[in-house]
Design an enzyme around this catalytic site. Sequence first.
Site, PDB file in Angstrom:
ATOM      1  N   SER A   1     -19.707 -21.541 -74.225  1.00  0.00           N
ATOM      2  CA  SER A   1     -20.703 -20.566 -73.785  1.00  0.00           C
ATOM      3  C   SER A   1     -21.665 -20.223 -74.913  1.00  0.00           C
ATOM      4  O   SER A   1     -22.738 -19.665 -74.670  1.00  0.00           O
ATOM      5  CB  SER A   1     -20.013 -19.295 -73.276  1.00  0.00           C
ATOM      6  OG  SER A   1     -19.365 -18.613 -74.349  1.00  0.00           O
ATOM      7  N   GLN A   2     -21.292 -20.558 -76.161  1.00  0.00           N
ATOM      8  CA  GLN A   2     -22.173 -20.271 -77.291  1.00  0.00           C
ATOM      9  C   GLN A   2     -23.477 -21.058 -77.210  1.00  0.00           C
ATOM     10  O   GLN A   2     -24.503 -20.616 -77.726  1.00  0.00           O
ATOM     11  CB  GLN A   2     -21.454 -20.582 -78.605  1.00  0.00           C
ATOM     12  CG  GLN A   2     -20.301 -19.632 -78.897  1.00  0.00           C
ATOM     13  CD  GLN A   2     -19.455 -20.070 -80.077  1.00  0.00           C
ATOM     14  OE1 GLN A   2     -19.601 -21.182 -80.596  1.00  0.00           O
ATOM     15  NE2 GLN A   2     -18.550 -19.212 -80.499  1.00  0.00           N
TER      16      GLN A   2
ATOM     17  N   ASP B   1      -9.335 -17.156 -76.457  1.00  0.00           N
ATOM     18  CA  ASP B   1      -8.827 -16.588 -77.706  1.00  0.00           C
ATOM     19  C   ASP B   1      -7.534 -15.801 -77.518  1.00  0.00           C
ATOM     20  O   ASP B   1      -6.856 -15.482 -78.504  1.00  0.00           O
ATOM     21  CB  ASP B   1      -9.887 -15.687 -78.353  1.00  0.00           C
ATOM     22  CG  ASP B   1     -11.009 -16.492 -78.998  1.00  0.00           C
ATOM     23  OD1 ASP B   1     -10.819 -17.701 -79.228  1.00  0.00           O
ATOM     24  OD2 ASP B   1     -12.074 -15.915 -79.262  1.00  0.00           O
TER      25      ASP B   1
END
Length: 430
Positions: A168-169, A311
């Site tokens: 998504s970065q 994460d």
Amino acid sequence: MDLRITKPIKGGTVRAIASKSAAHRLLICAALSDAVTDVGCPERSGDIEATARCLGALGAEVRYGGEGYRVTPIKAGPDAYDASSAPPMMLDCGESGSTLRFLLPICGALGRKVTLAMGGRLPERPLGALHREMASHGCALSGLGGAVLSCEGRLGSGAYSLPGDVSSQFVSGLMLALPLVSGDSQITVEGALESRPYVDLTLDALRLFGVRAYEDGKGSFRIPGGQAYRSPGRAEVEGDWSSASAWLAAGAIGAGSVTCANLSLDSRQGDRAMTGILTRFGADVRLGGGSVTVYPGRLRGIEVDAADVPDLVPMVAAVASVAEGRTVITGAGRLRGKESDRLRALAALFSGLGADVAETADGLAICGRKALEGGVADSFGDHRIAMAAAVIASACVGAVTVRGAEAVAKSYPGFWDDYAHKLGGMWEES
């Protein structure tokens, strides 16, 4: 540095550190804005410092003052930089994927000629899709796959297409950059957009700095060009749910409750989902007053789709290793391209301490045991693996030695101090 945990966490209260995900975005917006901005961010980390350092190389002034950063913006006018005669600007991204993937398109939008240095496994992490889209919109890039990446040219507006299952970065980086170019742009995401909450964080940061971006449909974003970032004067970085998940997991599997303060209960951070996951495991989770308290409970295995919360997988795996029955974690294939191959590292970590863990193509299958044996745990140079080793020590009969314990500095330099001084654990260098 190797640390031998001689006494695991016994419980207590700890304050969540500043979110590095939010800090990256707010520092970048501040550097692109029209006036000085104070960014409230009491804690620093290797990744946050990488972004601050690179923004300084681009011409911003980023000064840390104990409670946060004062950011004097980059001069971005037509007289501020002549790419035809200037040498490349050197940007040291360290091991920060966010720094690289956010600032690369911003450098293109500003027309900066740059060389970006990368450490650790960062050169191996996926960048191809963003590289392709930038190259087709006016930028010349070289060095993909190496430790140094070069970029020159000027990013143009238009139609951008990115995969939703890689990072998504990529989407966030273009969202931060495209308001600066002339002409409107459209970002279309192919397939499901994983880690969607991180894109929402980017949209919130843009709104705070007066920048417009619109979601036209599921996975399609329209970015008007020719916009100016407007400083709000001050921007606060909220507490970090990602690192807090370690303490919350410790509360679920340890001997005493753990309270984590400085957490926004309506945060956009996807890792806020840890409270619901722990409740499903059977832990006693109580929320209120900007804090979360987790009490041990009778834990049972569950199924977890980690597509939006990759994460959290290390801490979910820690809890699963001592939960009755079987836990299956799916949707986590992207973890193979992090600071370590996190799925392989977690399987090795927990198996080495006595857990029943198997890798799958995109996750882990874990059969819980009442307790683990303990032993030596390798961090693989990965901050989240080191934290998972510290947490699982609470469920081990024997001592746990964490190899490469200093890896936590990437996101949480004060982790071991909080482990000992706030939550009652003890460790010694070995």
